[in-house]
Design a protein around this motif. Structure first.
Motif, short mmCIF file in Angstrom:
data_model
loop_
_atom_site.label_atom_id
_atom_site.label_comp_id
_atom_site.label_asym_id
_atom_site.label_seq_id
_atom_site.Cartn_x
_atom_site.Cartn_y
_atom_site.Cartn_z
N GLU A 248 66.56 41.65 -9.21
CA GLU A 248 67.92 41.37 -8.74
C GLU A 248 68.01 40.04 -7.99
N ASP A 249 66.95 39.79 -7.14
CA ASP A 249 67.05 38.56 -6.34
C ASP A 249 66.77 37.30 -7.14
N SER A 250 66.16 37.47 -8.35
CA SER A 250 65.93 36.26 -9.14
C SER A 250 67.00 36.10 -10.22
N GLU A 251 67.91 37.06 -10.26
CA GLU A 251 68.94 36.99 -11.30
C GLU A 251 69.83 35.78 -11.09
N ARG A 252 70.17 35.16 -12.18
CA ARG A 252 71.00 33.97 -12.08
C ARG A 252 72.08 34.07 -13.13
N GLU A 253 73.30 33.79 -12.70
CA GLU A 253 74.41 33.87 -13.67
C GLU A 253 74.38 32.65 -14.59
N ILE A 254 74.38 32.91 -15.88
CA ILE A 254 74.42 31.81 -16.84
C ILE A 254 75.49 32.11 -17.90
N TYR A 255 75.75 31.12 -18.75
CA TYR A 255 76.81 31.28 -19.76
C TYR A 255 76.21 31.30 -21.17
#
Ligand code: GAP
Length: 465
Positions: free
Chosen positions: A158-165
């Motif tokens: 969760e803490d390394s999750e990054r929103e991308i497109y």
């Protein structure tokens, strides 16, 4: 294409294995489509045709195949985070959502609505008394901008999750590789970089079969030049774009150019002309030709801090190249090919449906059909099939009556059928001569007797490939 209805094409596509509704056994997923065994051949042929036309047959264009997932800064730089939006309107009565400009376009035409400002969408819907397509009431809320980019997460914790497109156009994969391509190929301006690949847009109102979907494929060229040269190069690319559709076999009567009005231009473009096709529901965009100026490379220089300048070794001048972009929708091109190839004629009082694809893109080039399922015949037909399949995309079919098999081949657009009968194996001199087969032409329906050993040469000549 004559007066083909979309329903006819959708039904033929399902029946003959061109295109199936997506996830069908689970009740489907709206507006997703899967290419079947015949459709994937057609689509691959269209992509190959495009690649040969724009890359292999030109000295000045090279290809790349970039990732769908890109650093999110790409989309800030490109302007998609702030600008890539459509006007969304809610029906106050049934709460369904629609693309306001498209509802207006359907009634008033694309020219009248192109470039309409967001604040004008709802007043115009009310003034024109345009009803909700779902409940029929005319109670529209104020239009809002809706960003079309799909978001997802990258990373396993969760803490390394990054929103991308998910990329909404393939073009940016080209711009970010401009320097890599320049350094690795030593191309000099003007030159282009081409790419075929998937793009994703959370369209508000997808529809019309594969015309507007949320996942689709694009075929794009970014053509780089010095600013002084763009006006000379633009008409050359305009001609090449038109020639591409002509060579693909599309009837020019069903094509037209439409130039974008100034207030309709995308945020990156100074001039855009679209090639439109006369679809069963009206004219629709097939391809865009946009002069993107130096907008993209300049933005990526600004956001990445990397220089994307070009050194003209003759003048010693350093500058950021400008770019002209011919951008094609692959699925729309395939849909156009299907609509344009669809014909119905009358053969001995019976209606025949035939897909008149240009030979280069026909999914199957030649079908080998033994007249009956007798082993002696199928053995000989298999021998012939094994020779032909080494060179041509061929199909062997021994099921059903010969008439039904011809009908199926016509409906999947196979230009040539080879029929093996008892004469071929020397057992019936009222049929073919021994060592001869019948070659049937899909369009003229002419049948000719051909010696087996001459088949490959004749087929090659007839297909002109
Ligand atoms: N890089 C420029 C660009 O993406 P665009 O006009 O938004 O320009 C280019 O898209 C082509 O992609 C269109 O001409 C069309 O053929 C195809 N396309 C765009 N949106 C699509 C969709 N939702 N479904 C299928 N094809 C689409």
């Amino acid at each position: 294409m004559s007066a083909t209805s979309l329903d006819q094409i959708v039904s033929l596509c399902k029946q003959r294995g061109f295109v199936f509704p997506g996830s069908e056994i689970y009740g489907g997923l709206a507006n997703t489509w899967d290419y079947g065994p015949i459709g994937v051949e057609l689509k691959n042929n269209v992509k190959k045709f495009w690649w040969d036309f724009w890359v292999r047959n030109r000295d000045d264009i090279v290809g790349v195949d970039a990732s769908i997932l890109m650093n999110p800064k790409v989309w800030e730089a490109s302007g998609h985070v702030s600008n890539f939006a459509d006007p969304l309107v809610d029906c106050k009565a049934c709460k369904k959502r629609f693309r306001g400009d498209k509802l207006l376009e359907e009634k008033l035409g694309v020219e009248e609505i192109a470039g309409i400002a967001l604040v004008d969408v709802t007043p115009k819907l009310l003034k024109e008394k345009i009803p909700c397509p779902d409940c029929g009431k005319c109670e529209w809320a104020e239009a809002k901008q809706f960003n079309l980019m799909f978001k997802t997460q990258q990373g396993v914790t969760e803490d390394s999750e990054r929103e991308i497109y998910m990329r909404p156009e393939t073009a940016q994969g080209i711009f970010v590789n401009f320097k890599n391509v320049l350094n690795s190929t030593r191309k000099r301006l003007p030159f282009g970089i081409a790419q075929i690949g998937k793009a994703f847009r959370n369209e508000i109102t997808p529809g019309n079969f594969t015309f507007r979907t949320r996942e689709f494929e694009q075929m794009e060229v970014e053509y780089f030049c010095a600013e002084k040269d763009w006006q000379k190069i633009y008409p050359e690319l305009e001609k090449a774009s038109w020639d591409f559709f002509k060579k693909l076999g599309i009837d020019e009567k069903n094509l037209r150019w439409r130039q974008h009005r100034e207030d309709e231009l995308s945020h990156y473009s100074k001039l855009t002309k679209d090639i439109e096709y006369k679809f069963p529901w009206g004219w629709g965009e097939l391809q865009g030709l946009a002069y993107r100026t130096d907008f993209d490379l300049k933005q990526h220089q600004k956001f990445s801090g990397e220089s994307l300048e070009y050194l003209d070794t003759e003048t010693n001048e350093k500058f950021t190249p400008h770019c002209i972009e011919p951008s094609f929708g692959c699925d729309r091109t395939v849909l156009t090919v299907l609509l344009d190839a669809f014909c119905e004629d009358d053969v001995n009082g019976e209606k025949r449906t035939v897909m008149k694809f240009a030979p280069e893109i026909a999914p199957i080039k030649v079908a080998v059909l033994p007249l009956s399922r007798k082993e002696k015949l199928t053995k000989k037909a298999r021998e012939i099939f094994d020779i032909l399949r080494m060179e041509f995309r061929a199909e062997f079919d021994e099921t059903q009556s010969i008439g039904k098999r011809y009908r199926r081949q016509d409906e999947i657009g196979t230009p040539l059928c080879v029929t093996v009968d008892f004469g071929t194996i020397g057992e019936d001199n009222s049929q073919s001569e021994k060592g001869y087969v019948t070659l049937r032409d899909r369009d003229s329906l002419k049948q000719e007797e051909v010696e087996i050993k001459k088949l490959p040469d004749l087929i090659r000549a007839k297909l002109k490939i």
